[in-house]
Design an enzyme around this catalytic site. Structure first.
Site, PDB file in Angstrom:
ATOM      1  N   HIS A 557       0.834  -1.278  -0.133  1.00 13.72           N
ATOM      2  CA  HIS A 557       0.124  -0.018  -0.032  1.00 13.72           C
ATOM      3  C   HIS A 557       1.040   1.230   0.058  1.00 13.72           C
ATOM      4  CE1 HIS A 557       0.428  -1.426   4.161  1.00 13.72           C
ATOM      5  NE2 HIS A 557       0.622  -0.206   4.369  1.00 13.72           N
TER       6      HIS A 557
HETATM    7  P1  AMP Z   1       1.993   0.595   7.053  1.00 15.95           P
HETATM    8  O1  AMP Z   1       2.587   0.840   8.416  1.00 15.95           O
HETATM    9  O2  AMP Z   1       2.567   0.973   6.034  1.00 15.95           O
HETATM   10  O3  AMP Z   1       1.355  -0.840   7.079  1.00 15.95           O
HETATM   11  O4  AMP Z   1       0.538   1.290   7.417  1.00 15.95           O
HETATM   12  C1  AMP Z   1      -0.726   0.817   7.682  1.00 15.95           C
HETATM   13  C2  AMP Z   1      -1.770   1.666   7.499  1.00 15.95           C
HETATM   14  O5  AMP Z   1      -2.940   1.444   7.700  1.00 15.95           O
HETATM   15  C3  AMP Z   1      -1.671   2.717   8.920  1.00 15.95           C
HETATM   16  O6  AMP Z   1      -1.567   3.969   8.586  1.00 15.95           O
HETATM   17  C4  AMP Z   1      -2.736   2.538   9.647  1.00 15.95           C
HETATM   18  O7  AMP Z   1      -3.432   3.739  10.106  1.00 15.95           O
HETATM   19  C5  AMP Z   1      -3.844   2.168   8.522  1.00 15.95           C
HETATM   20  N1  AMP Z   1      -4.921   1.131   8.993  1.00 15.95           N
HETATM   21  C6  AMP Z   1      -4.861   0.296   9.905  1.00 15.95           C
HETATM   22  N2  AMP Z   1      -6.134  -0.485   9.830  1.00 15.95           N
HETATM   23  C7  AMP Z   1      -6.728  -0.037   8.824  1.00 15.95           C
HETATM   24  C8  AMP Z   1      -8.303  -0.272   8.392  1.00 15.95           C
HETATM   25  N3  AMP Z   1      -8.730  -1.147   8.879  1.00 15.95           N
HETATM   26  N4  AMP Z   1      -8.436   0.524   7.211  1.00 15.95           N
HETATM   27  C9  AMP Z   1      -7.750   1.544   6.703  1.00 15.95           C
HETATM   28  N5  AMP Z   1      -6.651   1.771   7.213  1.00 15.95           N
HETATM   29  C10 AMP Z   1      -6.039   1.107   8.200  1.00 15.95           C
END
Ligand code: AMP
Length: 656
Positions: A557
Site C-alpha cells: 500500500h
Molecule cells: P503500514 O505501517 O504502512 O502498514 O500502514 C498501515 C496503515 O493502515 C496505517 O497508517 C494505519 O493507520 C492504517 N490502517 C490500519 N487499519 C486500517 C483499516 N482497517 N483500514 C484502513 N486503514 C487502516
C-alpha cells in the site's frame, strides 16, 4: 428482555419491583391504581402513607411487605417519593435473578405537583392544603434523579400526562410476559412531539430521550473500562419497518441467542430509556461506543437519533465521518473514531460512533423496499451484524488484544490475559475477516508480520479490502482491476489515503520486483491524482507519496499523506518516524530502484527508534506534544533532498 429472559432457549417470567419516583402530587398512587386495574399481572402497591394499619409507617415496613409480596409471586409498586439514592437503595436490592427493578420517574412540572397536592382532599397521607406546597418544594430541592448504576434495569421518565399515560399502558400490558420488543414498541410509540411539547427549556428532554437503548458489554473488563455499546432500535421509526418483525432480529434471535451460545451473561444486555447522547451525564452509564441509526448520506438530519447524535457531537463527527466514508448502503456499518476534542467524547466518554443503515420501508426515502420484508429482514440482520462486529473491532482496538493473541509465548500479562485472549480470539478472527468495512483495526505498533509466522489477524484489513473491494463499498473511494483507494482509518495527517495493490502475492515493499513496475506506476499515478484532488480543494497542502520499508499491514500500500501531520492518531515515535525518516520510501525512488536494480531498497526498523526531529528544520523534540506544537509554526524550508526529484508535492503557488 425485561419481563422475560431467555435462558438456554427457555422463556422465564420475571417479577418486577417498580419504584415510583416523584414528589407528592406527581401522580404516583394514581399511576399504580391505573396499572392495577389491568387483570394481566398480579401487583401489590406498597404505600408508606398507609402501611401501618392505614396510617403512615416506616421504610422497613415497606421493605418487609415488598418481600412478602414478591414471595407470593406478585410484582410490586413502591409508592413513596423515593427521591434520593439513599431512599431507594434498599428497594433496589430486592432485585435478583428472578426480579427486575425499574424506576418510573414522574418528572412533572413542580407547579403541577404543587397545585394538585394543595387542591386534593382526603389524601391518604393527609398532605394537602397550604402545607403541601412547602413540602413539595422542599423535597424537590433535594431530589436526585435515578441512574442505571444504582441497579435499575430500566428507568422510564415521564415529563407530562401523555408520557404517564403511555407508561401506564406499558405496565398494564405486561400480562403473561410478552416479547421484549412489545415493550419497546410501547415506549417508542410515545409520540416524538410529546416531550418536545413540554417546553423548550434547556433542561427539558428532547424527543430523542425516548429512544430505547440496549447496552452490550463483553464478558471481561479490559483494563478499567468495560467496553460498552449503546444502540437504538435501528430501522423502525424513520424507515417505517414493522417493529414486530424487527424484534425477532434485534433481540431475541440475534443478541440473546448469540450470547447464550457464547456463555455470555444475559445481564450484560439491558435496556435504558433516555437520551442516547447523555448516557453518562444523565444516566450514569459508562458507555464508549454509540450506534447511530444513520441516513445513507451520513449527514446530520431527520428528527431522531441521527440528528441528536450529530448535534451533540458537533462538526467533529461530520469531519471524522467524511474521513471514513461518504455514503452508506443498507445493512452496512462504518466505525468512526471521535477526536478527543469532540464534545460527545470529552463530556460523555464516547470514543466511537458506528453509523448503521437499516432497511427502508418508507417510500419517501432511498432504497425503498416496497414492503419486501424478506429482503428487509435480511438487511436488518446484516445491519446488526455489521454493528456488533464494528463494536468488536473497537474493543480489540482499545485492548490491543490482537497483539497478544498471536504472542502466546511473548505475553507478560499472566493467565488472566491468556484466558481472555482465548475467549476473544474466535470473535476477533470472525470480525476481522468478515467485516472490515466496519472494522477499526488500529496499527498496533509493531509489524503484524513479526508477531507470528504469518500475519496477525488485525494486520489483514487492507488485504481483505483489496481482495474484495465490492464487499467494502462504504470504505472504498476508488477501485480498478489493479488498485483500491481507501482513507487511512487512522489518518496521521489532515489528508491520508492509501492506494492498495490488488495483486495477491505482493504483501509489502520487500516483495516488489521488476514484474511489478506497471503496478507501481499505476499506484503512483493514482496517488498523484488524489494529491491533485486534495490540492484543488486546498492549495496549501503539501504531500509525500511513499511506502513504509516494513509495513505493519499486509498488502502493498502506498501512503498519500499531507505533511502537516495534524492528527490525533499520530501518537508516538514510531508513527512520526515512519513518515519522516528514511523508513519512508518515496514512490519516485522506489520506482527508480525497481527499474534499475529489480528491487526497492528498504530501511531497517531500527530508525523508528531514533530521535523526534522536525520534518522541516530537523530540530529535536522531547515528546510528541512538544514536537506537534513546534511543527505547527516551524517556518523552515523542507530539507534539500525532499525538494529534489518531486519527492515533495506542493502546488507551485504554495509556500513551503
Ligand atoms: P503500514 O505501517 O504502512 O502498514 O500502514 C498501515 C496503515 O493502515 C496505517 O497508517 C494505519 O493507520 C492504517 N490502517 C490500519 N487499519 C486500517 C483499516 N482497517 N483500514 C484502513 N486503514 C487502516
Amino acid at each position: 428482555m425485561e419481563m422475560e429472559t431467555e435462558v438456554s432457549g427457555e422463556k422465564e417470567k420475571k417479577q418486577i419491583v417498580v419504584l415510583l419516583i416523584g414528589p407528592p402530587g406527581s401522580g404516583k398512587s394514581t399511576f399504580c391504581d391505573s396499572v392495577m386495574k389491568s387483570p394481566h399481572r398480579p401487583w401489590s402497591r406498597i404505600c408508606q402513607d398507609i402501611i401501618n394499619n392505614g396510617k403512615a409507617g416506616s421504610k422497613s415496613q415497606c421493605l418487609k411487605m415488598a418481600i412478602e409480596s414478591l414471595k407470593e409471586g406478585k410484582s410490586v409498586f413502591i409508592d413513596r417519593c423515593n427521591l434520593d439514592k439513599e431512599q431507594r437503595s434498599e428497594f433496589v436490592k430486592l432485585g435478583g435473578p428472578q426480579v427486575e427493578v425499574h424506576a418510573v420517574v414522574l418528572e412533572l412540572p413542580a407547579q403541577v405537583c404543587i397545585s394538585r397536592s394543595v387542591k386534593r382532599s382526603g389524601h391518604e397521607g393527609n398532605l394537602q392544603g397550604g402545607r403541601a406546597a412547602a413540602v413539595v418544594n422542599k423535597m424537590l430541592r433535594s431530589k436526585e434523579l435515578p441512574k442505571v448504576n444504582e441497579g435499575f434495569s430500566r428507568i422510564l421518565f415521564c415529563y407530562n400526562d401523555a408520557d404517564v399515560e403511555n407508561a401506564v399502558k406499558t405496565y398494564s400490558m405486561l400480562g403473561p410476559p410478552t416479547r421484549i420488543m412489545n415493550f419497546f414498541k410501547k415506549v417508542s410509540a410515545v409520540p416524538a412531539s410529546s416531550s418536545n411539547e413540554a417546553t423548550n427549556d434547556a433542561t427539558t428532554p428532547k424527543a430523542n430521550e425516548k429512544t430505547e437503548i440496549v447496552r452490550v458489554s463483553p464478558s471481561k473488563k479490559l483494563g478499567s473500562v468495560v467496553p460498552t455499546l449503546a444502540f437504538p432500535s435501528i430501522s423502525t421509526a424513520d424507515f417505517q419497518f414493522d417493529i414486530d418483525k424487527a424484534s425477532d432480529i434485534i433481540i431475541l434471535s440475534l443478541v440473546k441467542a448469540k450470547a447464550s451460545r457464547k456463555n455470555i451473561d444475559s445481564g450484560r444486555f439491558f435496556t435504558f430509556v433516555g437520551d442516547i447522547t447523555k448516557l453518562h451525564s444523565q444516566g450514569g452509564l459508562h458507555c464508549n461506543v454509540l450506534a447511530n441509526a444513520a441516513n445513507w448520506r451520513l449527514k446530520p438530519g431527520g428528527g431522531g437519533v441521527n440528528a441528536a447524535i450529530f448535534k451533540a457531537a458537533g462538526p467533529d463527527l461530520e469531519a471524522a465521518t467524511r474521513a471514513r466514508a461518504n455514503t452508506l448502503l443498507p445493512g452496512k456499518a462504518v466505525v468512526v473514531p471521535l477526536p478527543s476534542t469532540c464534545p460527545l467524547h470529552n463530556a460523555e466518554g464516547i470514543t466511537h460512533v458506528i453509523h448503521v443503515l437499516g432497511p427502508n420501508m418508507n417510500p419517501n426515502r432511498p432504497n425503498y423496499l416496497n414492503n419486501d420484508y424478506t429482503k428487509g429482514c435480511k438487511i436488518l440482520r446484516e445491519a446488526y451484524t455489521s454493528l456488533f462486529e464494528g463494536f468488536l473491532s473497537t474493543v480489540q482496538d482499545q485492548s490491543k488484544l490482537p497483539k497478544r493473541i498471536n504472542q502466546a509465548t511473548m505475553s507478560d500479562s499472566g493467565a488472566e490475559d491468556s484466558e481472555r485472549n482465548k475467549k476473544y480470539k474466535g470473535l476477533q478472527d470472525k470480525a476481522r475477516t468478515n467485516n472490515l468495512e466496519s472494522g477499526s483495526v488500529d496499527d498496533a505498533g509493531d509489524s503484524g508480520k513479526k508477531m507470528s509466522k504469518g500475519w496477525s489477524s488485525w494486520a489483514l484489513a487492507l488485504h481483505i479490502i483489496a481482495m474484495h473491494p465490492e464487499k467494502h463499498e462504504n470504505v472504498v473511494l476508488e477501485s480498478s482491476d489493479n488498485i483500491v483507494v481507501i482513507n487511512d482509518q487512522y489518518p496521521k495527517a489532515r489528508k491520508h489515503v492509501l492506494v492498495l495493490a490488488r495483486q495477491e502475492s505482493v504483501d509489502g515493499l520487500e516483495d516488489v520486483g521488476s514484474a511489478n513496475i506497471q503496478l507501481l506506476e499505476e499506484m503512483h499515478d493514482v496517488g498523484m491524482k488524489w494529491i491533485k484532488r486534495f490540492q484543488d480543494e486546498d492549495a496549501s497542502l503539501i504531500f509525500r507519496l511513499g511506502y513504509h520499508s516494513v509495513p505493519s499491514m499486509r498488502q502493498l500500500h502506498l501512503h498519500v499523506i499531507s505533511q502537516d501531520f495534524e492528527s490525533d492518531h499520530l501518537k508516538n515515535k514510531k508513527h512520526w518516524n515512519s513518515f519522516t525518516t528514511s523508513f519512508f520510501r518515496d514512490s519516485v525512488d522506489v520506482l527508480e530502484e525497481v527499474k534499475s536494480q529489480g528491487k526497492a531498497n528498504v530501511e531497517s526498523e531500527a530508525v523508528l527508534k531514533g530521535e523526534l526531529r522536525c520534518n522541516r528544520c530537523r530540530s529535536v523534540h522531547p515528546n510528541i506534544p512538544k514536537l506537534k506544537s513546534h511543527i505547527r509554526t516551524c517556518p523552515s524550508q523542507f530539507p534539500h533532498h525532499l525538494l529534489q526529484n518531486s519527492r515533495l508535492l506542493a502546488r507551485p503557488e504554495s509556500s513551503n
